[in-house]
Design an enzyme around this catalytic site. Structure first.
Site, PDB file in Angstrom:
ATOM      1  N   LYS A  10       0.873  -1.062  -0.039  1.00  0.00           N
ATOM      2  CA  LYS A  10      -0.199   0.069  -0.132  1.00  0.00           C
ATOM      3  C   LYS A  10       0.948   1.166   0.102  1.00  0.00           C
ATOM      4  O   LYS A  10       2.020   1.262   0.395  1.00  0.00           O
ATOM      5  CB  LYS A  10      -1.011   0.112   0.966  1.00  0.00           C
ATOM      6  CG  LYS A  10      -1.856  -1.248   1.022  1.00  0.00           C
ATOM      7  CD  LYS A  10      -2.943  -1.225   2.382  1.00  0.00           C
ATOM      8  CE  LYS A  10      -3.738  -2.516   2.452  1.00  0.00           C
ATOM      9  NZ  LYS A  10      -4.689  -2.581   3.732  1.00  0.00           N
ATOM     10  N   ARG A 119      -0.516 -14.625   4.422  1.00  0.00           N
ATOM     11  CA  ARG A 119      -1.248 -13.986   5.190  1.00  0.00           C
ATOM     12  C   ARG A 119      -0.459 -13.941   6.664  1.00  0.00           C
ATOM     13  O   ARG A 119      -0.619 -13.042   7.411  1.00  0.00           O
ATOM     14  CB  ARG A 119      -2.720 -14.389   5.171  1.00  0.00           C
ATOM     15  CG  ARG A 119      -3.553 -14.483   4.437  1.00  0.00           C
ATOM     16  CD  ARG A 119      -4.001 -13.168   4.099  1.00  0.00           C
ATOM     17  NE  ARG A 119      -5.189 -12.850   5.122  1.00  0.00           N
ATOM     18  CZ  ARG A 119      -6.038 -11.885   5.216  1.00  0.00           C
ATOM     19  NH1 ARG A 119      -6.091 -10.967   4.069  1.00  0.00           N
ATOM     20  NH2 ARG A 119      -6.767 -11.610   6.004  1.00  0.00           N
ATOM     21  N   THR A 125      -4.596  -7.722  10.871  1.00  0.00           N
ATOM     22  CA  THR A 125      -5.158  -6.599   9.997  1.00  0.00           C
ATOM     23  C   THR A 125      -4.479  -5.410  10.955  1.00  0.00           C
ATOM     24  O   THR A 125      -4.183  -4.531  10.173  1.00  0.00           O
ATOM     25  CB  THR A 125      -6.492  -6.776   9.875  1.00  0.00           C
ATOM     26  OG1 THR A 125      -6.828  -7.805   9.285  1.00  0.00           O
ATOM     27  CG2 THR A 125      -7.090  -5.384   9.183  1.00  0.00           C
ATOM     28  N   ARG A 136       3.477  -6.472   9.416  1.00  0.00           N
ATOM     29  CA  ARG A 136       2.633  -5.660   9.779  1.00  0.00           C
ATOM     30  C   ARG A 136       2.903  -5.136  11.300  1.00  0.00           C
ATOM     31  O   ARG A 136       2.949  -4.082  11.693  1.00  0.00           O
ATOM     32  CB  ARG A 136       1.076  -6.073   9.816  1.00  0.00           C
ATOM     33  CG  ARG A 136       0.380  -5.754   8.540  1.00  0.00           C
ATOM     34  CD  ARG A 136      -0.863  -6.473   8.247  1.00  0.00           C
ATOM     35  NE  ARG A 136      -1.566  -6.179   7.076  1.00  0.00           N
ATOM     36  CZ  ARG A 136      -2.830  -6.781   6.769  1.00  0.00           C
ATOM     37  NH1 ARG A 136      -3.177  -7.798   7.490  1.00  0.00           N
ATOM     38  NH2 ARG A 136      -3.261  -6.288   5.609  1.00  0.00           N
ATOM     39  N   ASN A 156      -1.687  -0.371   7.209  1.00  0.00           N
ATOM     40  CA  ASN A 156      -1.111  -1.730   7.458  1.00  0.00           C
ATOM     41  C   ASN A 156       0.142  -2.225   6.310  1.00  0.00           C
ATOM     42  O   ASN A 156       0.014  -3.501   6.267  1.00  0.00           O
ATOM     43  CB  ASN A 156      -1.804  -2.841   7.861  1.00  0.00           C
ATOM     44  CG  ASN A 156      -3.105  -2.900   6.917  1.00  0.00           C
ATOM     45  OD1 ASN A 156      -3.145  -2.555   5.812  1.00  0.00           O
ATOM     46  ND2 ASN A 156      -4.344  -3.587   7.601  1.00  0.00           N
ATOM     47  N   HIS A 159      -1.620  -5.348   1.362  1.00  0.00           N
ATOM     48  CA  HIS A 159      -2.853  -6.431   1.194  1.00  0.00           C
ATOM     49  C   HIS A 159      -2.551  -7.502   0.774  1.00  0.00           C
ATOM     50  O   HIS A 159      -1.512  -7.760   0.026  1.00  0.00           O
ATOM     51  CB  HIS A 159      -3.561  -5.711  -0.005  1.00  0.00           C
ATOM     52  CG  HIS A 159      -4.781  -6.584  -0.353  1.00  0.00           C
ATOM     53  ND1 HIS A 159      -5.916  -7.041   0.112  1.00  0.00           N
ATOM     54  CD2 HIS A 159      -4.604  -7.632  -1.521  1.00  0.00           C
ATOM     55  CE1 HIS A 159      -6.447  -7.737  -0.274  1.00  0.00           C
ATOM     56  NE2 HIS A 159      -6.104  -8.281  -1.231  1.00  0.00           N
TER      57      HIS A 159
HETATM   58  P1  ADP Z   1      -7.275  -7.700   5.612  1.00  0.00           P
HETATM   59  O1  ADP Z   1      -6.491  -6.429   4.581  1.00  0.00           O
HETATM   60  O2  ADP Z   1      -6.173  -8.082   6.776  1.00  0.00           O
HETATM   61  O3  ADP Z   1      -7.664  -8.847   4.727  1.00  0.00           O
HETATM   62  P2  ADP Z   1      -9.642  -6.788   5.769  1.00  0.00           P
HETATM   63  O4  ADP Z   1     -10.223  -7.417   4.539  1.00  0.00           O
HETATM   64  O5  ADP Z   1     -10.739  -7.019   6.937  1.00  0.00           O
HETATM   65  O6  ADP Z   1      -8.376  -6.893   6.344  1.00  0.00           O
HETATM   66  O7  ADP Z   1      -9.906  -4.976   5.762  1.00  0.00           O
HETATM   67  C1  ADP Z   1      -9.434  -4.479   4.603  1.00  0.00           C
HETATM   68  C2  ADP Z   1      -8.748  -3.235   4.647  1.00  0.00           C
HETATM   69  O8  ADP Z   1      -9.610  -2.342   5.488  1.00  0.00           O
HETATM   70  C3  ADP Z   1      -7.626  -3.472   5.874  1.00  0.00           C
HETATM   71  O9  ADP Z   1      -6.263  -3.964   5.581  1.00  0.00           O
HETATM   72  C4  ADP Z   1      -7.492  -2.207   6.607  1.00  0.00           C
HETATM   73  O10 ADP Z   1      -6.360  -1.308   5.856  1.00  0.00           O
HETATM   74  C5  ADP Z   1      -8.639  -1.497   6.312  1.00  0.00           C
HETATM   75  N1  ADP Z   1      -9.461  -1.778   7.782  1.00  0.00           N
HETATM   76  C6  ADP Z   1     -10.228  -2.778   8.363  1.00  0.00           C
HETATM   77  N2  ADP Z   1     -10.844  -2.507   9.442  1.00  0.00           N
HETATM   78  C7  ADP Z   1     -10.585  -1.113   9.616  1.00  0.00           C
HETATM   79  C8  ADP Z   1     -11.002  -0.304  10.704  1.00  0.00           C
HETATM   80  N3  ADP Z   1     -11.536  -0.635  11.647  1.00  0.00           N
HETATM   81  N4  ADP Z   1     -10.745   1.051  10.364  1.00  0.00           N
HETATM   82  C9  ADP Z   1      -9.983   1.515   9.460  1.00  0.00           C
HETATM   83  N5  ADP Z   1      -9.474   0.598   8.566  1.00  0.00           N
HETATM   84  C10 ADP Z   1      -9.847  -0.550   8.619  1.00  0.00           C
HETATM   85 MG    MG Z   2      -9.117  -8.780   3.270  1.00  0.00          MG
END
Ligand code: ADP
Ligand code: MG
Length: 177
Positions: A10, A119, A125, A136, A156, A159
Site C-alpha cells: 500500500k 497472510r 490486520t 505489519r 498496515n 494487502h
Molecule cells: P485484511 O487486509 O487483513 O484482509 P480486511 O479485509 O478485513 O483486512 O480489511 C481490508 C482493509 O481495510 C484492511 O487491510 C485495513 O487497511 C482496512 N480496515 C479494516 N478494518 C478497519 C478499521 N476498523 N478502520 C480502518 N480501516 C480498516
Molecule cells: Mg481482506
C-alpha cells in the site's frame, strides 16, 4: 499444494521505502515472485478489488466493532449509529481514497499453500495486534481507533488475498488482460 496469491504494498509501505524489505520477507520464506509492478491504482480498480457485497462489508464492520469492544471504546463516537455493513462501506470509501493517493506495488507470489503462508507473514490486520515478527507487526503500530479518529483506513503496509478464490479474482483483476 502450490498456489498463487496477490500482494499489494500500500502507499504507506512504498512511501516509507519498505518495498525491498517486504519482498525480501516473502522470498526468504520460500515464496517465488512471479509478477511485480509499481503502479498508480485507479478508483475503479480499488472499487472492484474490495468486494461490494453485504457479506464482506459486514465482516469488515463486524471485526471493527469487535475491536472496539475489546478496547472498551464506543463505536458510536467514531461511526455514529451505524450497522456493521455501513461501517464496512465507510471503510471501503476510505480505502479507495487512500490506495489511489500514491503508487502501490502489486505482485504475485507462488508457493506451497501460498495464500495462508503470505497472510501469516503479513500478520493481523491491525498492526498493534500483529505479531512483532510479521510485516505489519514489525513495520507499523497503527490501530483502528487511531485511524478512525482521522477518518482513514488502518495503514498496515500490505494487502494479501484472504482465500484461494479471492486470489484468483484479484490476480486476474490486477494482472489479467
Ligand atoms: P485484511 O487486509 O487483513 O484482509 P480486511 O479485509 O478485513 O483486512 O480489511 C481490508 C482493509 O481495510 C484492511 O487491510 C485495513 O487497511 C482496512 N480496515 C479494516 N478494518 C478497519 C478499521 N476498523 N478502520 C480502518 N480501516 C480498516
Ligand atoms: Mg481482506
Amino acid at each position: 499444494m502450490t498456489q498463487e496469491t496477490l500482494v499489494v504494498i500500500k502507499p504507506d509501505g512504498v512511501a516509507r521505502g519498505l518495498t525491498g524489505q517486504i519482498i525480501n520477507q516473502f522470498q526468504e520464506a520460500g515464496l517465488e515472485l512471479t509478477r511485480l509492478e509499481l503502479r498508480r491504482a485507479t478508483a475503479d480498480l480499488i472499487e472492484r478489488h474490495y468486494p461490494e457485497d453485504e457479506a464482506w462489508l459486514s465482516s469488515v464492520g463486524g471485526k471493527t466493532l469487535a475491536d472496539y469492544e475489546r478496547l472498551g471504546l464506543d463505536p458510536a463516537d467514531y461511526f455514529g449509529d451505524a450497522t456493521p455493513a455501513m461501517i464496512g462501506r465507510t471503510i471501503k470509501g476510505w480505502l479507495v481514497d487512500y490506495l489511489t493517493q500514491g503508487p502501490v506495488v502489486a505482485m504475485v507470489l507462488r508457493g506451497n499453500d501460498a495464500v495462508t503462508k503470505v497472510r501469516a507473514l503479513c500478520g493481523n490486520t491491525v498492526p498493534v495486534m500483529a505479531d512483532p515478527g510479521t510485516i505489519r507487526g514489525r513495520f507499523s503500530s497503527d490501530s483502528a481507533a487511531a485511524a478512525n479518529t482521522e477518518k482513514r483506513p488502518i495503514h498496515n503496509l500490505v494487502h494479501a488475498s484472504g482465500t484461494p478464490d479471492e486470489a484468483d479474482y484479484e490476480i486476474s483483476l490486477w494482472f489479467g488482460e
